[in-house]
Scaffold this motif. Structure first.
Motif, short mmCIF file in Angstrom:
data_model
loop_
_atom_site.label_atom_id
_atom_site.label_comp_id
_atom_site.label_asym_id
_atom_site.label_seq_id
_atom_site.Cartn_x
_atom_site.Cartn_y
_atom_site.Cartn_z
N ARG A 350 0.79 -1.31 0.21
CA ARG A 350 0.26 -0.40 0.05
C ARG A 350 0.99 0.80 -0.12
N THR A 364 -6.00 11.02 -3.81
CA THR A 364 -6.79 10.02 -3.51
C THR A 364 -8.11 10.16 -2.13
N PRO A 365 -9.27 8.96 -2.33
CA PRO A 365 -8.94 8.39 -3.21
C PRO A 365 -8.60 8.56 -4.44
N THR A 393 -10.81 -0.83 -1.66
CA THR A 393 -11.02 0.12 -0.84
C THR A 393 -9.61 0.65 0.35
N GLU A 396 -7.78 2.43 1.16
CA GLU A 396 -8.14 4.20 1.12
C GLU A 396 -7.11 5.21 0.18
N LEU A 397 -6.50 4.55 -1.34
CA LEU A 397 -6.60 5.38 -2.13
C LEU A 397 -7.28 5.28 -3.48
N PHE A 398 -8.27 3.80 -3.05
CA PHE A 398 -9.08 4.31 -4.02
C PHE A 398 -10.73 4.03 -3.58
N ASP A 399 -11.75 4.71 -4.63
CA ASP A 399 -12.60 4.70 -4.08
C ASP A 399 -13.87 3.76 -4.48
#
Length: 529
Positions: A350, A364-365, A393, A396-399
């Motif tokens: 991560r 981000t995200p 998810t 916490e870098l992507f939604d």
């Protein structure tokens, strides 16, 4: 659309003894094979079984029974051998011209003689129509097709291509009649006419196929010897419904695709009268990217996804022993396999992904939608994409939003560029590393991707095809795979195994599904092989 002389694995623990041959009416009735492939004609795809359009495993499994090609790959694997042709071979050392001579006495199933002109017409038709499904790309290296008399055909290639015999063994090169297939447009619907080992009738259920009935073609002349007179291919909504039909003896064999739970249950608790067979498989699954879509246009986003995805956890959770993590477009057991994604990104990390995004100035995200098809690759696909979404998810870098769509809609939308990120599977057209590279990276490719790397397209792919000794092409494929790992136009996830389950009075089961997931229905018989 697999077998560099692959050897069937030992399946003593899974394969039940075959029973002696059954007699009487039992031996005469049609063999019934189940599949979870769906066959649907839609407004966007009205000609799912036209060889100039068809480019999925289900459609090719119908065409292989009915439409003859100049060559085919034998059941044991290895290089293609003559089928409709009596002989074929390169006419020069540079692999630039390829000549075939037709078998004498070939006719279509309706009795019309087949000549070299029919072969020329069929090949040129594919190139003229050039459907958006990517099919024509397999033949795009053909410069001209020359006929010599009634039985001689010469293919003059634009650039040398040692893989060309494999391409002629695929349904896209099927021999068609100009009386049944228009030269400037696709043939809509589900009817198929050819000169293959079977003729075919279709039972429709609205815009879907309820079953295909294949009957032995008495006019067939070729390299195949059918071991049965009639086979039915029956689509099922899912693997559970197909499994119930096998247990109740409504079908004789389950082919594509058994669920991981079914495979586990049948291996650990064999059911009376049913045998399970593992056969070699070269299927891969991957994420594809529309590299012009705003959310993933910057390669740092795609690289960060590659750094976060945990293939091992994904496979363990969803597929168990029926799959293995894949760090390359080229699977293990195929020449040129390497691990460029592991070399570039290592174990899921991560912090490394965060650094990649930060260095590129990406906030981000990152919002992305993972698109998958609900009814094409098996029951576990939904679970797989939910797991992928949770992995991304959790960083916490992507939604992440996960969205499933029926194949008939999904494939059209994917080709159109509607999806920024999408999941697909690949079953090789032929067992060569070229078929894990060109369909994704060459011009007119299967993905219809906007991603272009001119070094790969104009230099490396042509260079790899000049190598008649395919192992000598491995260094070129290593270069290509490093570029893919750097740019991430696709993200390989896993490589699968294949299983079939059948009633134990059915023979030839271990040969009925090859490494490309091609159904060879002519191998099936009743009783002892």
């Amino acid at each position: 659309m697999n077998r560099k002389t692959l050897v069937l694995p030992a399946v003593a623990g899974l394969l039940a003894p075959l029973l002696a041959a059954c007699g009487g009416s039992e031996g005469d009735r049609a063999i019934v094979v189940g599949t979870t492939d769906q066959f649907i004609a839609t407004e966007d795809a009205p000609a799912p079984l036209d060889p100039a359009y068809a480019y999925d495993t289900g459609a090719w499994n119908v065409l292989r029974q009915t439409v003859q090609t100049l060559l085919h790959v034998p059941r044991e694997g290895g290089e293609p051998v003559p089928e409709a042709a009596e002989s074929c071979g390169f006419s020069d050392k540079a692999s630039g011209s390829y000549r075939c001579t037709l078998r004498p006495g070939l006719t279509f199933a309706d009795g019309t003689p087949i000549t070299a002109e029919d072969v020329k017409y069929s090949i040129e038709r594919v190139l003229k129509i050039k459907s958006d499904n990517g099919t024509a790309a397999l033949l795009s290296n053909i410069d001209t097709v020359e006929t010599q008399g009634t039985d001689g055909i010469v293919f003059h290639l634009k650039t040398p291509d040692a893989t060309f015999p494999y391409k002629l063994s695929t349904p896209v090169a099927g021999i068609l009649s100009k009386d049944k297939y228009p030269g400037d447009g696709l043939r809509d619907g589900f009817d198929v006419d050819g000169s293959g080992p079977y003729t075919m009738k279709v039972e429709r259920e609205g815009d879907k196929v309820g079953r295909f009935v294949f009957t032995r073609n008495p006019k067939y002349k070729g390299d195949i010897t059918p071991r049965n007179d009639k086979v039915e291919l029956r689509p099922f909504a899912d693997s559970a419904a197909m499994g119930k039909a096998l247990e109740s003896k409504d079908i004789d064999m389950m082919a594509r695709s058994l669920s991981q739970k079914q495979i586990k249950d049948l291996a650990e608790k064999p059911k009376e009268g049913i045998k399970t067979v593992e056969v070699p498989g070269l299927e891969i699954r991957y994420l594809g990217f529309n590299t012009k879509a705003p959310s993933v246009e910057q390669k740092a986003v795609r690289q960060a996804m590659a750094a976060v995805v945990d293939r091992g956890a994904l496979v363990s959770l969803v597929y168990g022993p029926t799959a293995q993590p894949l760090y390359s477009l080229i699977p293990s057991s195929i020449t040129g396999h390497a691990t460029p994604f592991f070399d570039a990104y290592g174990e899921p990390d991560r912090d490394r992904a965060a650094q990649i995004l930060k260095k590129a100035g990406i906030k981000t995200p990152v919002k992305i939608t993972l698109n998958y098809t609900t009814d094409h690759y098996g029951a576990e696909t939904a679970q797989e994409f939910e797991a992928l979404g949770k992995q991304l998810t959790a960083s916490e870098l992507f939604d992440v939003t996960v969205k499933g769509t029926e194949w008939s809609t999904f494939r059209t939308a994917q080709k159109r560029g509607d999806y920024a990120v999408y999941g697909l599977g690949w079953f090789p057209d032929y067992p060569d590393p070229d078929n894990y590279i060109a369909p994704f990276l060459d011009s007119d490719n299967f993905l219809n991707t906007p991603y272009v790397n001119t070094v790969v397209r104009d230099q490396l792919i042509p260079r790899s095809r000049r190598q008649a000794d395919r192992t000598a092409a491995a260094p070129v494929y290593a270069q290509i795979q490093k570029i893919v790992a750097e740019d991430v136009p696709v993200l390989p996830l896993w490589q699968g195994k294949q299983y079939v389950a059948a009633r134990d009075d059915l023979s030839g089961v271990e040969y009925a599904l090859n490494t490309s997931s091609d159904l060879l229905l002519w191998e099936l018989g009743r009783g002892t092989a």
